[in-house]
Design a protein around this motif. Structure first.
Motif, short mmCIF file in Angstrom:
data_model
loop_
_atom_site.label_atom_id
_atom_site.label_comp_id
_atom_site.label_asym_id
_atom_site.label_seq_id
_atom_site.Cartn_x
_atom_site.Cartn_y
_atom_site.Cartn_z
N UNK A 1 0.82 -1.23 0.00
CA UNK A 1 0.00 0.00 0.00
C UNK A 1 0.85 1.27 0.00
N UNK A 2 1.87 1.29 0.87
CA UNK A 2 2.59 2.55 1.10
C UNK A 2 3.83 2.74 0.23
N UNK A 3 4.38 1.64 -0.31
CA UNK A 3 5.64 1.76 -1.04
C UNK A 3 5.53 1.23 -2.48
N UNK A 4 5.17 -0.04 -2.63
CA UNK A 4 5.14 -0.66 -3.97
C UNK A 4 4.20 0.08 -4.91
N UNK A 5 3.02 0.48 -4.40
CA UNK A 5 2.02 1.15 -5.25
C UNK A 5 1.98 2.67 -5.09
N UNK A 6 2.91 3.23 -4.31
CA UNK A 6 2.89 4.69 -4.07
C UNK A 6 3.28 5.44 -5.34
N UNK A 7 2.41 6.33 -5.86
CA UNK A 7 2.71 7.05 -7.11
C UNK A 7 4.00 7.86 -7.03
N UNK A 8 4.25 8.50 -5.87
CA UNK A 8 5.45 9.33 -5.71
C UNK A 8 6.73 8.49 -5.85
N UNK A 9 6.67 7.26 -5.33
CA UNK A 9 7.84 6.37 -5.43
C UNK A 9 7.97 5.82 -6.85
N UNK A 10 6.84 5.47 -7.45
CA UNK A 10 6.86 4.91 -8.82
C UNK A 10 7.47 5.86 -9.85
N UNK A 11 7.28 7.16 -9.65
CA UNK A 11 7.80 8.14 -10.62
C UNK A 11 9.33 8.28 -10.56
N UNK A 12 9.92 7.89 -9.44
CA UNK A 12 11.36 8.14 -9.22
C UNK A 12 12.19 6.85 -9.17
N UNK A 13 11.60 5.78 -8.71
CA UNK A 13 12.36 4.56 -8.36
C UNK A 13 13.18 4.01 -9.53
N UNK A 14 12.69 4.19 -10.75
CA UNK A 14 13.39 3.68 -11.93
C UNK A 14 14.71 4.38 -12.19
N UNK A 15 14.88 5.60 -11.63
CA UNK A 15 16.12 6.36 -11.85
C UNK A 15 17.27 5.87 -10.95
N UNK A 16 16.92 5.10 -9.93
CA UNK A 16 17.93 4.65 -8.96
C UNK A 16 18.31 3.21 -9.29
N UNK A 17 19.56 2.95 -9.67
CA UNK A 17 19.97 1.60 -10.08
C UNK A 17 19.62 0.53 -9.05
N UNK A 18 19.01 -0.54 -9.53
CA UNK A 18 18.69 -1.76 -8.75
C UNK A 18 17.55 -1.61 -7.73
N UNK A 19 17.11 -0.39 -7.45
CA UNK A 19 16.14 -0.21 -6.36
C UNK A 19 14.76 -0.78 -6.70
N UNK A 20 14.29 -0.56 -7.93
CA UNK A 20 12.99 -1.09 -8.34
C UNK A 20 12.99 -2.62 -8.29
N UNK A 21 14.06 -3.24 -8.81
CA UNK A 21 14.16 -4.71 -8.79
C UNK A 21 14.24 -5.22 -7.36
N UNK A 22 14.95 -4.50 -6.51
CA UNK A 22 15.10 -4.85 -5.09
C UNK A 22 13.74 -4.91 -4.40
N UNK A 23 12.95 -3.87 -4.61
CA UNK A 23 11.63 -3.77 -3.96
C UNK A 23 10.63 -4.75 -4.56
N UNK A 24 10.50 -4.72 -5.88
CA UNK A 24 9.45 -5.53 -6.53
C UNK A 24 9.73 -7.02 -6.52
N UNK A 25 11.01 -7.40 -6.65
CA UNK A 25 11.31 -8.84 -6.61
C UNK A 25 11.07 -9.41 -5.22
#
Length: 383
Positions: free
Chosen positions: A235-259
């Motif tokens: 609810x608060x992190x994986x689907x948060x719009x504010x995080x989704x707009x930025x997370x892809x710019x940070x190497x490995x972070x999106x894969x770390x969270x979503x995997x």
């Protein structure tokens, strides 16, 4: 030491470069560049005291002419500031007197004179009436605290700010304080509290003087992963719009969270390995590097075992993309430390989970307390 909106405070950038210079894993060629940048920053702000400290630490080579030049500029500027204060006190109003004292405070902050800056900030506070302006002085103090990593000063300043908010204060400054407190909590290993404060500030973040928004999201995700349960994380992190707009710019972070959330453990370990260097080279996270690595592995191993009553060590090793020997050694350590609720059947090569049932734990605790109470009654009756 004032950072403009949208830009990081220059002295905090300097503090990070100074930290990297002392890090054993930073390549020597990188340190040559960092030394030049640190020297340029110190010289441009006339940070004479810091220059002498860096010379004594062997980071910079002493140049007496540079030091003399800095000290001469400092003396000249202090003289001008004192003249402005005297002029304001004789000829101008209270507001101008306060501004003259504030200018002197900011000058001491700029040249890295911590004690003089704190003393001058206290004088400026005595001439300040508005709660908002008093809060700004606390933020200057907090920035000083983070530059020197003076956690006692930071803690006292946060408490002071909270007391000021009881007198009033606007929401923008209250939200900024949450980020400062979150950074303090993260730096002192209170990751759960840090995650809560960071998540509260995601949509209202304006604290660019501490770090860019990308770094803020990096800290928010890292602290949340070891602090939140799966439902809250979604609810608060994986689907948060504010995080989704930025997370892809940070190497490995999106894969770390979503995997982690999608139970793709092999991908998780690959992303985790990619993030270790960023954590290791972060000034605030570096002291907690080993602890954080342990906590993340506890979370991911617990999540995997949650789905099974028993599972072979080979199947778990395959899921994580590691050897049986590695997972066996890892789990042995975590079980011995009481971090994982399972046992290893070495002969059968099987892991058997024994998750504590909440009701059963409460029942056992009640029985234990009851026995203790009966023993106390018996002892009293004998007396």
């Amino acid at each position: 030491m004032e950072g403009e909106e949208g830009t990081q405070q220059p002295h905090l950038i300097l503090a990070n470069k100074r930290f990297l210079l002392t890090h054993s894993d930073v390549p020597d060629i990188e340190k040559v560049r960092l030394k030049e940048e640190v020297f340029t920053a110190v010289k441009s702000d006339d940070m004479a005291t810091l220059y002498e400290t860096l010379v004594s630490e062997g980071v910079l080579v002493k140049d007496q002419s540079v030091l003399d030049s800095m000290n001469a500029k400092i003396d000249e500027e202090i003289k001008k500031l004192d003249e402005k204060i005297a002029d304001a006190e004789e000829n101008l109003g209270e507001s101008e007197v306060r501004e003259a004292h504030l200018a002197k405070s900011l000058f001491f902050i700029r040249i890295g004179e911590k004690e003089k800056a704190l003393e001058q900030l206290k004088i400026t506070e005595g001439k300040t009436v508005a709660v908002g302006q008093k809060m700004d002085l606390v933020f200057y103090t907090l920035q000083l605290g983070f530059f020197y990593m003076d956690f006692d000063l930071i803690s006292k300043s946060i408490d002071k700010a909270k007391n000021l908010f009881e007198e009033g204060g606007d929401w923008e400054r209250k939200n900024r304080l949450k980020v400062y407190e979150g950074l303090y909590c993260m730096s002192t290993r209170n990751f759960k509290r840090a995650a809560s404060l960071f998540l509260d500030s995601i949509s209202t973040f304006t604290t660019y003087e501490l770090f860019p928004y990308d770094t803020f999201i990096f800290y928010t995700v890292l602290t949340s992963i070891i602090s939140l349960d799966r439902v809250s994380l979604k609810q608060k992190v994986v689907d948060a719009p504010e995080i989704l707009t930025v997370i892809g710019k940070i190497p490995n972070l999106s894969e770390f969270l979503n995997s982690l959330y999608d139970c793709q453990y092999k991908s998780f370990f690959i992303a985790f390995a990619g993030l270790t260097e960023q954590i290791k080279f972060d000034r605030y996270l570096h002291p907690h590097f080993r602890y954080y690595m342990r906590e993340v592995r506890t979370v991911v191993y617990s999540q995997f075992l949650e789905s099974y009553k028993s599972v072979t060590i080979e199947a778990m090793a395959k899921a994580f993309g590691v050897s049986v020997e590695f997972i066996d050694l890892e789990l042995s350590r975590f079980i011995a430390a009481g971090k994982l609720h399972c046992k290893i059947d070495k002969v059968a090569g099987v892991l058997e989970t024994n998750r504590p049932d909440a009701k059963n734990a409460l029942y056992q605790a009640t029985i234990k307390q009851g026995d203790f109470l009966l023993n106390r009654i018996q002892k009293l009756s004998r007396n």
